[in-house]
Design an enzyme around this catalytic site. Sequence first.
Site, PDB file in Angstrom:
ATOM      1  N   ASP A 140       0.862  -1.191   0.000  1.00  0.00           N
ATOM      2  CA  ASP A 140       0.000   0.000   0.000  1.00  0.00           C
ATOM      3  C   ASP A 140       0.892   1.232   0.000  1.00  0.00           C
ATOM      4  OD1 ASP A 140      -1.743   2.201   0.935  1.00  0.00           O
ATOM      5  OD2 ASP A 140      -3.205   0.601   1.255  1.00  0.00           O
ATOM      6  N   ILE A 141       0.560   2.182  -0.829  1.00  0.00           N
ATOM      7  CA  ILE A 141       1.398   3.375  -0.989  1.00  0.00           C
ATOM      8  C   ILE A 141       1.258   4.341   0.192  1.00  0.00           C
ATOM      9  CG2 ILE A 141      -0.155   4.927  -2.283  1.00  0.00           C
ATOM     10  CD1 ILE A 141       3.469   4.076  -3.251  1.00  0.00           C
ATOM     11  N   HIS A 175      -6.612  -5.598   2.883  1.00  0.00           N
ATOM     12  CA  HIS A 175      -5.459  -4.979   3.545  1.00  0.00           C
ATOM     13  C   HIS A 175      -4.848  -5.996   4.503  1.00  0.00           C
ATOM     14  CE1 HIS A 175      -6.413  -0.618   2.655  1.00  0.00           C
ATOM     15  NE2 HIS A 175      -7.635  -1.113   2.526  1.00  0.00           N
ATOM     16  N   HIS A 177      -9.927  -5.451  -2.639  1.00  0.00           N
ATOM     17  CA  HIS A 177      -8.590  -5.563  -2.054  1.00  0.00           C
ATOM     18  C   HIS A 177      -8.703  -5.874  -0.578  1.00  0.00           C
ATOM     19  CE1 HIS A 177      -9.833  -1.333  -2.121  1.00  0.00           C
ATOM     20  NE2 HIS A 177      -9.157  -1.154  -1.012  1.00  0.00           N
TER      21      HIS A 177
END
Length: 131
Positions: A29-30, A95, A93
């Site tokens: 994750d950015i 996490h 998605h």
Amino acid sequence: MPSIFTKIVNGEIPSYKIDEDENYFAFLDINPLAKGHTLVIPKKEIDYIFDMDDAMHAGLWNFAKKISHAIEKAVPCKRIGIAVIGLEVPHVHIHLIPINKVSDMNFAMPKLQLSKEEFEETAEKIKKQLS
Ligand code: 5GP
């Protein structure tokens, strides 16, 4: 229009890739809550996780399990926290977040600012644990 994650899968947008197979893709994750915060996605673009067919859905969690074991070996933590939100990006998605306490899962907290080198180093550490 393809989602930002489809563009990542296709290599049109760069990412710190962890792993992929025929159907699934994992990358950092950015805007991470913790070093090692990883997103696991199906390559097929579906908005909502519970709209996935059973086989694809089960496969996503199996892929996430494999990635989680690698993250927890690479990043010191008590366990891997799991969240499915999907309010920002309409492409399924999961996490995967290294956590030590419940507040480490607070998405309202400020995100870490990591350098390119830190992202690369973290991705390499996790990838090493996959092999
Ligand atoms: P959600 O949809 O679950 O609320 O959050 C989407 C997540 O995707 C956020 O944690 C956000 O940081 C991450 N994200 C959004 N755009 C990108 C991107 O271009 N690259 C990466 N690696 N992560 C992204």
